[in-house]
Design a protein around this motif. Structure first.
Motif, PDB file in Angstrom:
ATOM      1  N   VAL B 168       0.863  -1.180   0.000  1.00 51.31           N
ATOM      2  CA  VAL B 168       0.000   0.000   0.000  1.00 51.31           C
ATOM      3  C   VAL B 168       0.901   1.232   0.000  1.00 51.31           C
ATOM      4  N   GLN B 296      -8.529  -5.711 -10.867  1.00 49.18           N
ATOM      5  CA  GLN B 296      -8.024  -4.373 -10.555  1.00 49.18           C
ATOM      6  C   GLN B 296      -9.135  -3.333 -10.707  1.00 49.18           C
ATOM      7  N   ASP B 312      -6.418   6.206  -8.184  1.00 51.31           N
ATOM      8  CA  ASP B 312      -6.456   5.170  -7.155  1.00 51.31           C
ATOM      9  C   ASP B 312      -6.467   3.828  -7.876  1.00 51.31           C
ATOM     10  N   HIS B 314      -6.246  -0.175  -7.287  1.00 52.18           N
ATOM     11  CA  HIS B 314      -6.286  -1.280  -6.329  1.00 52.18           C
ATOM     12  C   HIS B 314      -6.254  -2.603  -7.077  1.00 52.18           C
ATOM     13  N   ALA B 330      -0.749  -2.962  -9.235  1.00 45.89           N
ATOM     14  CA  ALA B 330      -1.129  -1.557  -9.048  1.00 45.89           C
ATOM     15  C   ALA B 330       0.068  -0.615  -9.144  1.00 45.89           C
ATOM     16  N   THR B 344      -1.897   3.427  -4.409  1.00 43.32           N
ATOM     17  CA  THR B 344      -1.892   2.067  -4.945  1.00 43.32           C
ATOM     18  C   THR B 344      -1.997   1.102  -3.776  1.00 43.32           C
ATOM     19  N   SER B 345      -2.759   0.054  -3.980  1.00 44.78           N
ATOM     20  CA  SER B 345      -2.928  -0.908  -2.893  1.00 44.78           C
ATOM     21  C   SER B 345      -3.149  -2.294  -3.469  1.00 44.78           C
ATOM     22  N   HIS B 346      -2.795  -3.281  -2.693  1.00 46.26           N
ATOM     23  CA  HIS B 346      -2.930  -4.683  -3.102  1.00 46.26           C
ATOM     24  C   HIS B 346      -3.587  -5.483  -1.998  1.00 46.26           C
TER      25      HIS B 346
END
Lengths: 352, 752
Positions: B168, B296, B312, B314, B330, B344-346
């Motif tokens: 993140v 995504q 944003d 994800h 991301a 960005t987040s995973h």
């Protein structure tokens, strides 16, 4: 590798005698059988290699105007036979749209008729398959089945027959010439392949030992040469099986359809002759409305066997396009991308 | 050995001027087209046996029984290796000493963690006997329900993604940016699991001699493989000799030694004879890595001028149940488009699959197709041309870090490719173009990017009294042309004609060349070669300039230049001496120098380093059937100095075709109940055929990068995939008006 007996008979009677033993399989081009053996899908105890039998690799014009194609004629040789392609253009187009150049060079006419389904569950020996093991169940039902049958399927089996070649052949009333222990007999291609019903392991009319020696086209088949087309929709341009395909042939006179032939591929366990649609076309005006009605008739009994409802609508559209193309006239030259909707794109090569 | 037969003796490699920059054909091409190139599985040492894997047909559970007696009773079967008799290892295959040590399935127990996991190895006198022996094992299982899809398990935030990036990250306030936006888009895209499918399957021929081990196997990282095997077997790395002169493709799947390769070594240990083990095609779908599936979601906000106010990105992805690799999809949004706020987040789930690993442009490829699709959606929402929108949001500095780029010729890429493609006449709205045959026609653009990475490498250079040179580094040629490009760098580094240079690579007894991966091999090993050349020339210069008998006496080592096998005085070209003369006078048969290649930490800190490109694609779509055909692609790429334009173009072509494959073809179809892959073969796992890629053009955009390394090299191996997949997807939208949201794009998605 499992041990098996290998026999190379010198004559057709020798071949039939050898193959009549239980657990036998004929070997011709081997493009399907060897893969099946390597994958453990089939394990014949005896291979009867007919690939060198004399006289089965000839194309003969018959006195009645028909044609007799030996069972060992290679797919590529038949498609590239100029007289054949001229008389039966949609058959040549179908042949050249199948498999890859290397496979077409090896695969035979008889083997094409007898190729097994491409249902992945048939090939996956850890999955249940009624074709492979009678009574085991059908893993394709409820599985990954967007490519499966929409016509003629049963709860026992939803697999399709993968052949391109057989689709125009069945439309043209091809006849399978079979030699067996009781001698020679003829079975129409329409009756040759069987729908699964409760016995999907029985795929065709052959009895143990029976050998396909030839496929015959009746004289009338050549009468469609001017207005015939095979169309195949698939997800890459070459070396892919049909999602849906159609062979359409017409005789049109004064805007009226005097004769019509229509068959579908990729939709059922057999090449699917659309006789109700043909009946509707006969005598009707050759126009888009007629073709659309014919398409509806051809798919009237269709139902999805899984995630494949789209194939029904796709098949309707392919039928309309194939009939429209047939009416427009057989292309003067075999299209560069045979049977492809994109066949006219410049620069495309027919050996792709 | 084949290697000595040809690589340095190809007469076709005539050139003008220096070697770097010349479009030489592959030096190994002749060996390959004649079949003389010896790949791992072509080796057949005396006394060799064949090993065949028995693999699991379930996704999860344990092996309850194996009919070992039946297998051993089969004629020709020598031994069956199972957890019961597998030779001991010095370390647990499930140990993980560092993030790049991936857990291996080496018959450590009877547990099954994914389909196609090795559960036994049958060793026999013939391949046929071993194959049948594996069938006769007739395994029985205790099976547990398989977790197959992204929704089949509880999700969590991984500790790191890719090569240890934070899962993140953010800069600025994305929610505020979205709130302040005039226009917003939100879209979710899905990409499937994909498998590398190198033409050459993983293969190994292993032979033990006491505690010395000799191996033929394809490897993208010889020293890493050597170290991994040494650790597993508790022997010194230098006791292991790995030969890997040619790879039939790797794409990341041969970056680290895989379980099946180690099982080949174990099998040879068990039977005390050399053993060959070659994976069957379907066995490559599990134990050798794959590209993980992703889902995504992108949200973007734009102001009234079409400037991004927030991105944003994800990504949900999957790893195996027993190891950690998380596709950093991301992170694609870190580098391409300027925005005051980026997040960005995973998240991830654990599924009953083999561990996903690096696959050509890992993260960049999956992330790119989603990002480039979303950027296209954003442009459309703003009523802007997608190229104009990309230029409006051009990143002058790296968006996430604010660092300046070491070089960035992306504007040139856009303009050159757009011009060559004819982009200017594109209508803004979709579904407006038809060709003469009535096919829907669409044009799309995508931006390509890939980091310019360097790792660690070493090389050894020798100049000989006969005037020839030798350059040695354990570099790996996956088919990309390393044999040729490195020989070119070596020739220039040694100041010799390329035909005077004996270039050796592909063997673990040579200096460590690092990994052929991350698009960093040419830069890293190339710099080691360059520096080794400089070191040996410097030694030679000392011999000359310090000797009164030399015409170069007193020039100082900086006062001479090396060219064509001679040293020249910089200030007087008429004064020169050949290498042979210098060495002969000194009474030496040869002189040696060593060099290293590594990133410069100071410039790493200061600059963002990336290669860039722009790809334009034209597709035609049948309006009734939804069948798609890519008819034309033009890409322009800027990746620093080009060592060999022929090879570099070829890399771009391959990458771009891979992008077509990503958008339209590739997908591992997995049975949702059993977890078994249903299309584990090259007939049903589609990649493009020649007829699918009628016209591909790759333009090389000039780019000088003074910061990246002395040679100015970035990387070209992976960038072509990125940008292209999105360009094709965007072209499909432009043709049809249907926005692809799952890949590959299927006919049913386009049937209106």
């Amino acid at each position: 590798m499992r041990d098996f007996d290998y026999i190379r008979p010198a004559s057709i009677p020798d071949a039939i005698a050898a193959a009549a033993e239980p657990g036998s399989a004929y070997l011709a081009g081997g493009t399907n059988l060897l893969d099946l053996m390597k994958g453990g899908v089939t394990s014949p105890q005896r291979i009867v290699d007919i690939s060198r039998l004399p006289e089965l690799n000839r194309i003969e014009r018959l006195e009645d105007g028909g044609l007799r194609i030996g069972a060992l004629v290679r797919n590529a040789d038949l498609a590239h036979d100029a007289a054949f392609a001229k008389a039966y253009p949609m058959v040549a187009e179908a042949l050249l749209s199948g498999a890859s150049a290397q496979l077409r060079n090896a695969a035979t006419v008889g083997g094409n008729l007898l190729q097994r389904t491409r249902c992945s569950y048939f090939y996956d020996t850890a999955s249940a398959c009624n074709k492979r093991v009678s009574g085991a169940g059908c893993a394709a039902l409820g599985g990954e089945n967007r490519l499966h049958a929409v016509l003629g399927w049963s709860d026992a089996c939803i697999a399709t027959h993968p052949s391109d070649f057989c689709v125009p052949l069945v439309a043209l009333d091809a006849v399978v010439e079979i030699e067996g222990k009781q001698g020679r007999r003829h079975v129409t291609l329409a009756e040759f392949h069987l729908l699964p019903g409760e016995t999907p392991q029985r795929e065709n009319a052959l009895e143990p030992g029976d050998l396909i020696v030839a496929v015959r086209l009746p004289a009338e088949a050549a009468s469609f040469a001017a207005n015939a087309r095979y169309l195949k929709v698939r997800e890459r341009t070459s070396y892919a099986f049909a999602l849906v395909s159609a062979a359409a042939a017409l005789v049109v006179d004064g805007g009226k359809i005097r004769a019509a032939r229509l068959a579908l591929g990729g939709v059922a366990a057999k090449p699917w002759r659309a006789r109700a649609a043909e009946a509707m076309l006969l005598g009707a005006d050759a126009n888009e409305a007629t073709f659309a009605s014919a398409a509806d008739a051809a798919l009237a009994d269709a139902s999805p066997s899984g995630d494949n409802a789209f194939k029904i609508e796709l098949a309707r559209r392919i039928v309309v396009r194939a009939l429209t193309s047939a009416q427009a006239g057989t292309p003067e030259r075999l299209p560069a991308l045979p049977a492809s909707p994109f066949s006219n794109i410049p620069g495309a090569r027919h050996d792709a | 050995m084949t290697l000595e037969l040809g690589l340095n003796q190809q007469p076709a490699h005539l050139r003008q001027g220096s070697s770097i920059g010349q479009p030489l054909t592959r030096r190994d091409g002749f060996l390959k087209v004649t079949g003389a190139a010896r790949y791992a599985a072509d080796n057949h040492p005396p006394g060799m046996l064949y090993a065949v894997l028995a693999v699991s047909s379930i996704a999860r559970g344990r092996v309850a029984s194996l009919d070992i007696e039946a297998a051993k009773a089969h004629k020709g079967v020598v031994e069956v290796m199972t957890p019961r008799n597998r030779p001991a290892l010095a370390m647990d295959p499930d140990a993980k000493d560092h993030p790049f040590m991936f857990r291996l399935d080496l018959l450590q127990n009877d547990e099954v963690r994914y389909p196609n996991q090795s559960i036994a190895v049958v060793i026999a006198e013939t391949l046929e006997a071993a194959t049948e022996g594996a069938v006769l094992l007739s395994p029985r299982y205790e099976e547990l329900p398989a977790r197959v899809g992204l929704d089949d398990a509880e999700s969590f935030v991984p500790r790191g993604v890719g090569v240890g990036n934070p899962a993140v990250q953010h800069k600025g306030d994305v929610e505020a940016g979205l709130k302040s936006a005039r226009t917003r888009i939100e879209a979710t895209y899905e990409t499937p699991a994909q498998y590398h499918n190198a033409m050459e399957p993983h293969a190994i021929v292993a032979a033990w001699d006491g505690d010395r081990l000799s191996i033929d196997t394809p490897s993208q990282g010889l020293a890493m493989a050597q170290g991994r095997i040494a650790g597993l077997f508790g022997i010194a790395p230098q006791n292991i000799h790995i030969r890997s002169p040619f790879l039939g493709g790797g794409f990341g799947s041969k970056g680290m030694i895989s379980g099946p390769q180690v099982l080949g070594v174990l099998a040879a240990r068990l039977v005390g004879r050399p053993v060959k083990l070659v994976l069957r095609r379907e066995q490559m779908y599990g134990p050798v890595g794959h590209r993980a599936p992703t889902r995504q979601t992108l949200r973007m906000g734009m102001d009234g001028q079409g400037r991004l106010t927030a991105i944003d990105h994800h990504a949900k992805t999957a790893s195996s149940t027993f190891d950690d690799f998380f596709e950093p999809a991301a992170d694609a949004s870190h580098t391409l488009y300027a925005s005051p706020a980026i997040a960005t987040s995973h998240e991830a789930v654990r599924l009953d699959t083999g561990t996903p690993l690096f696959m050509r442009a890992p993260g960049e490829a999956t992330g790119s197709i989603a990002l480039e699709s979303a950027i296209d959606e954003a442009a459309h929402a703003c009523g802007m041309d997608p190229l104009e929108f990309r230029l409006r949001n051009y990143a002058e500095v790296e968006p996430m870090t604010g660092k300046p780029f070491s070089s960035k010729a992306l504007r040139e890429c856009y303009s050159q490719a757009a011009k060559a493609f004819g982009w200017a006449s594109r209508p803004l709205q979709p579904r407006l173009m038809r060709d003469a045959d009535g096919f829907l026609t669409g044009w799309g653009v995508g931006t390509a990017t890939f980091p310019a990475l360097m790792f660690q490498a070493e090389a050894r250079a020798v100049l000989r009294a006969d005037g020839s040179g030798l350059m040695e580094t354990g570099a790996q040629d996956m088919g990309q042309g390393a044999w040729t490009a490195f020989a070119q760098i070596a020739a220039d580094g040694l100041g010799l004609d390329i035909d005077q240079v004996d270039f050796r690579a592909g063997s673990s007894d040579l200096p460590n060349a690092g990994i052929a991966g991350g698009s960093g091999h040419t830069a890293t090993a190339g710099m080691a070669i360059h520096n080794a050349g400089a070191a040996v020339v410097a030694k030679l210069a000392d011999l000359a300039t310090e000797n009164k008998a030399s015409p170069l006496f007193g020039a100082g080592n900086e006062g001479v230049v090396a060219r064509g096998g001679r040293l020249y005085r910089r200030d007087d070209e008429n004064r020169s001496e050949s290498y042979a003369e210098i060495l002969t006078r000194a009474g030496l048969t040869e002189v040696e120098g060593r060099g290293k290649g590594a990133p410069d930490p100071a410039s790493q800190e200061t600059y963002a380093k990336h290669a860039h490109g722009a790809v334009f694609a034209e597709v035609k779509v049948d309006p009734d059937f939804g069948q798609i055909r890519v008819t034309r692609m033009v890409g322009a790429f800027a990746a620093g100095r080009v060592i060999n334009p022929r090879l570099v173009r070829s890399q771009y072509y391959g990458g771009m075709i891979w992008g077509v494959s990503f958008a339209l073809h590739e997908e591992a179809v997995t049975d949702r109940r059993s977890g078994r892959i249903q299309n584990a073969n090259l007939a049903e796992y589609h990649v493009p055929v020649n007829a699918d890629v009628p016209s591909v053009e790759a333009l090389l955009v000039h780019e000088d990068d003074p910061h990246i390394n002395a040679l100015g090299i970035k990387g070209v191996g992976e960038i072509g995939v990125t940008g292209t997949a999105g360009a094709v997807a965007n072209a499909v939208w432009h043709a049809t008006g249907v926005r692809p949201r799952r890949f590959p794009i299927r006919i049913e998605d386009l049937l209106a």
